[in-house]
Design a protein around this motif. Structure first.
Motif: not given
Length: 166
Positions: A48-53, A70-74, A126-144
């Motif tokens: 799903f992250c690949w699709i959103a990315l 659509a960007l904000i929702v994804m 993977s667990t650590a990278f999921f948390w980094f990915l979470f922070a990256s997507f949270l930043g995108s949501v805020i910017m969006g």
């Protein structure tokens, strides 16, 4: 043109999505007795992250493709899914040492591979990278949300006459 912050966030998302997909894919590939649902969920989140990315990256570079809602929702769904994946994997792993043989053979996530120590390390990474990915997507949501013209959050105070004064 895309802002530097948006491009940096998408680059960060690419890196963490690539790493989580590779690690979780390897965990699945080396399993000999199936995988728990939490590992299957983790690969779903990576896809799903690949699709959103991909959509977010294309919309960042080519603004004609960008549909702000659509960007904000994804990005919001990707943020939520990565948060859940990080919590589920962390809770399932119980933060033990991967060198503890009794732990890796009794844990339902690490057991199921011919090399459970490697599987344990991959799941912890993977667990650590999921948390980094979470922070990256949270930043995108805020910017969006801040840059979206329809939200009203990023616009500030309205200036000029009201319609009744025109």
């Amino acid at each position: 043109m895309a802002s530097f912050v948006q491009m940096a966030l998408r680059g960060s998302q690419f890196l963490w999505t690539f790493l989580t997909t590779a690690l979780i894919g390897n965990v699945i590939a080396e399993a000999f007795s199936g995988n728990p649902s939490s590992i299957n969920y983790a690969i779903f989140v990576s896809v799903f992250c690949w699709i959103a990315l991909i959509y977010g990256g294309l919309a960042t570079v080519m603004e004609s493709l960008a549909i702000p809602i659509a960007l904000i929702v994804m990005d919001t769904l990707a943020t939520l899914f990565t948060f859940i994946a990080g919590v589920v994997l962390a809770a399932g792993l119980n933060v033990h040492s991967c060198n503890n043989q009794s732990y890796i053979h009794s844990n339902h996530l690490t057991n199921g591979s011919h090399n459970p120590t490697k599987r344990c390390h991959e799941l912890q990474a993977s667990t650590a990278f999921f948390w980094f990915l979470f922070a990256s997507f949270l930043g995108s949501v805020i910017m969006g949300i801040l840059s979206s013209p329809g939200t009203g959050i990023g616009r500030g105070v309205r200036r000029g006459p009201a319609m009744s004064q025109v």
